[in-house]
Design a protein around this motif. Structure first.
Motif, PDB file in Angstrom:
ATOM      1  N   VAL A 277       0.842  -1.204   0.000  1.00 35.09           N
ATOM      2  CA  VAL A 277       0.000   0.000   0.000  1.00 35.09           C
ATOM      3  C   VAL A 277       0.873   1.249   0.000  1.00 35.09           C
ATOM      4  O   VAL A 277       0.615   2.208  -0.737  1.00 35.09           O
ATOM      5  CB  VAL A 277      -0.957  -0.004   1.220  1.00 35.09           C
ATOM      6  CG1 VAL A 277      -1.655   1.349   1.364  1.00 35.09           C
ATOM      7  CG2 VAL A 277      -1.998  -1.110   1.080  1.00 35.09           C
ATOM      8  N   ALA A 278       1.928   1.250   0.840  1.00 42.41           N
ATOM      9  CA  ALA A 278       2.836   2.398   0.880  1.00 42.41           C
ATOM     10  C   ALA A 278       3.532   2.586  -0.467  1.00 42.41           C
ATOM     11  O   ALA A 278       3.637   3.711  -0.986  1.00 42.41           O
ATOM     12  CB  ALA A 278       3.863   2.206   1.990  1.00 42.41           C
ATOM     13  N   LYS A 279       3.978   1.491  -1.065  1.00 34.31           N
ATOM     14  CA  LYS A 279       4.677   1.563  -2.354  1.00 34.31           C
ATOM     15  C   LYS A 279       3.775   2.128  -3.443  1.00 34.31           C
ATOM     16  O   LYS A 279       4.219   2.869  -4.319  1.00 34.31           O
ATOM     17  CB  LYS A 279       5.173   0.170  -2.752  1.00 34.31           C
ATOM     18  CG  LYS A 279       6.018   0.139  -4.015  1.00 34.31           C
ATOM     19  CD  LYS A 279       6.525  -1.266  -4.296  1.00 34.31           C
ATOM     20  CE  LYS A 279       7.364  -1.306  -5.567  1.00 34.31           C
ATOM     21  NZ  LYS A 279       7.854  -2.686  -5.851  1.00 34.31           N
ATOM     22  N   SER A 280       2.470   1.804  -3.356  1.00 36.90           N
ATOM     23  CA  SER A 280       1.527   2.254  -4.385  1.00 36.90           C
ATOM     24  C   SER A 280       1.352   3.772  -4.388  1.00 36.90           C
ATOM     25  O   SER A 280       0.891   4.344  -5.377  1.00 36.90           O
ATOM     26  CB  SER A 280       0.163   1.578  -4.192  1.00 36.90           C
ATOM     27  OG  SER A 280      -0.506   2.081  -3.046  1.00 36.90           O
ATOM     28  N   VAL A 281       1.709   4.432  -3.286  1.00 31.91           N
ATOM     29  CA  VAL A 281       1.619   5.896  -3.222  1.00 31.91           C
ATOM     30  C   VAL A 281       3.010   6.527  -3.117  1.00 31.91           C
ATOM     31  O   VAL A 281       3.168   7.658  -2.665  1.00 31.91           O
ATOM     32  CB  VAL A 281       0.719   6.362  -2.044  1.00 31.91           C
ATOM     33  CG1 VAL A 281      -0.716   5.968  -2.299  1.00 31.91           C
ATOM     34  CG2 VAL A 281       1.205   5.812  -0.706  1.00 31.91           C
ATOM     35  N   GLY A 282       4.044   5.761  -3.508  1.00 29.97           N
ATOM     36  CA  GLY A 282       5.398   6.289  -3.573  1.00 29.97           C
ATOM     37  C   GLY A 282       6.068   6.474  -2.232  1.00 29.97           C
ATOM     38  O   GLY A 282       6.945   7.344  -2.098  1.00 29.97           O
ATOM     39  N   MET A 283       5.693   5.646  -1.240  1.00 31.84           N
ATOM     40  CA  MET A 283       6.275   5.797   0.095  1.00 31.84           C
ATOM     41  C   MET A 283       6.785   4.454   0.605  1.00 31.84           C
ATOM     42  O   MET A 283       6.568   3.403  -0.017  1.00 31.84           O
ATOM     43  CB  MET A 283       5.221   6.358   1.061  1.00 31.84           C
ATOM     44  CG  MET A 283       4.711   7.738   0.687  1.00 31.84           C
ATOM     45  SD  MET A 283       3.459   8.355   1.835  1.00 31.84           S
ATOM     46  CE  MET A 283       4.477   8.598   3.310  1.00 31.84           C
ATOM     47  N   ARG A 284       7.476   4.502   1.755  1.00 34.62           N
ATOM     48  CA  ARG A 284       7.967   3.304   2.428  1.00 34.62           C
ATOM     49  C   ARG A 284       7.461   3.298   3.860  1.00 34.62           C
ATOM     50  O   ARG A 284       7.132   4.348   4.426  1.00 34.62           O
ATOM     51  CB  ARG A 284       9.496   3.269   2.447  1.00 34.62           C
ATOM     52  CG  ARG A 284      10.156   3.009   1.128  1.00 34.62           C
ATOM     53  CD  ARG A 284      11.675   3.066   1.298  1.00 34.62           C
ATOM     54  NE  ARG A 284      12.140   2.167   2.358  1.00 34.62           N
ATOM     55  CZ  ARG A 284      13.113   2.474   3.218  1.00 34.62           C
ATOM     56  NH1 ARG A 284      13.699   3.659   3.173  1.00 34.62           N
ATOM     57  NH2 ARG A 284      13.489   1.609   4.133  1.00 34.62           N
ATOM     58  N   LEU A 285       7.429   2.111   4.441  1.00 33.07           N
ATOM     59  CA  LEU A 285       7.136   1.940   5.864  1.00 33.07           C
ATOM     60  C   LEU A 285       8.325   1.209   6.483  1.00 33.07           C
ATOM     61  O   LEU A 285       8.341  -0.021   6.580  1.00 33.07           O
ATOM     62  CB  LEU A 285       5.847   1.129   6.063  1.00 33.07           C
ATOM     63  CG  LEU A 285       4.533   1.795   5.629  1.00 33.07           C
ATOM     64  CD1 LEU A 285       3.390   0.795   5.730  1.00 33.07           C
ATOM     65  CD2 LEU A 285       4.243   3.017   6.489  1.00 33.07           C
TER      66      LEU A 285
END
Length: 329
Positions: A277-285
């Motif tokens: 989900v994070a990757k789909s919005v250009g982010m990391r967790l």
């Protein structure tokens, strides 16, 4: 599907895992206590149906048989693949159920934690089939309605339900609350419901990762697990946090093996979904990545069936490695 008087609705349940069986038992008990019709249940391992049957539920031999006896069906399965298999079986059967103009929609409320893309794919598949049928057969309406809470909370009817505005939130909420949930949080659509649940589970995983790190460092610093747990009870007395912390302390720290509320395998699935989900919005967790790495270690060196709070073992191992390396030099 507009909200309606739910007292007359026939309710089905498919999937009796650790959480599903507690929800189904509470749903059946609530309906019996209030003079409502018995639920119809199905589980791939039929023996698990006995606990709900003893409370008055009817047992079906297949998912399609549950659909034939229901107006609303709740699913509680392991992952999106299992959900798709069950839903497709139901769709195949409902396509033969007669003219849609004569039949109210069948609502499928899926409480499973699934990847957002799986939820979207099911919505599109149901729409595609509906268009192909040209109005024939009973219409099917799919609702992504995941829940938060471990089996102990399910037994207390304290789960939190997620509903979405597009799919019968009033009907589903009226059946679930207070039978097995105590409140519902509403979001806009199916994909957001799936993402919301996954990000909620990520927060729980982040708490577990932080607890594991704190306990490991405390132990190496000469502070007992019991002493650190006392701090948590006095300063951060949140039930989920204390529940996982207690597992890391009880039985000499080994209760994470026996007191299983949510297994390592499920934790890896949900944490992996969160990273997607994070990757789909250009982010990391980053915390999710750490937790996933530690869960992988437990899966390889311990068991995928332990509680996901057993990731503390990976952290304990990391704490001992420097000493082992020094001894070897």
């Amino acid at each position: 599907m507009a909200p309606q008087n739910t007292a007359s609705l026939r309710v089905g349940w498919i999937g009796l895992g650790n959480l599903g069986i507690e929800m189904a038992k509470n749903l059946q008990s609530y309906r019996s206590e209030n003079g409502l019709s018995a639920i119809t249940v199905y589980n791939r391992t039929a023996a698990k149906c006995q606990a709900v049957e003893q409370l008055g539920a009817s047992v079906a031999g297949s998912a399609a048989a549950v659909a034939a006896a229901s107006d609303v069906i709740f699913l509680s399965l392991f992952n999106g693949d299992a959900v798709r298999t069950v839903v497709e079986e139901i769709l195949d059967t409902e396509a033969e159920a007669g003219e849609a103009s004569q039949t109210a929609p069948l609502v499928i409320a899926d409480t499973t934690t699934v990847h957002p893309t799986a939820a979207q794919a099911l919505v599109e598949e149901i729409r595609r089939r509906r268009e192909k049928q040209g109005g024939r057969g009973r219409p099917v309406e799919f609702a992504q309605t995941p829940v938060w809470g471990a089996p102990p909370m399910a037994r207390l009817r304290r789960l939190v339900l997620v509903t979405n505005r597009n799919s019968a939130p009033g009907t589903i909420g009226a059946i679930a609350i207070p039978a097995f949930a105590h409140t519902a949080i509403q979001v806009d659509d199916q994909v957001k419901a799936a993402s919301f649940k996954i990000l909620g589970n990520f927060m729980i995983a982040a708490i577990i990762e932080s607890l594991g790190e704190a306990f490991a460092v405390a132990h190496e610093s000469g502070i007992s697990r019991e002493t650190y747990l006392e701090f948590l009870r006095e300063v951060l007395p949140a039930p989920p946090l204390l529940g996982y912390a207690s597992k890391m302390v009880a039985e000499g720290g080994d209760a994470v093996k026996s007191q299983v509320g949510f297994a390592v395998s499920g934790g890896m699935k949900d944490v992996g979904y969160a990273m997607d989900v994070a990757k789909s919005v250009g982010m990391r967790l980053p915390v999710a990545e750490l937790a996933y790495e530690h869960l992988q270690w437990v899966e390889k060196n311990g068991s995928a069936d332990w509680d996901w709070s057993s990731l503390v073992y990976a952290l304990r191992k990391e704490a001992t490695l420097p000493k082992e390396q020094q001894q070897q030099q």
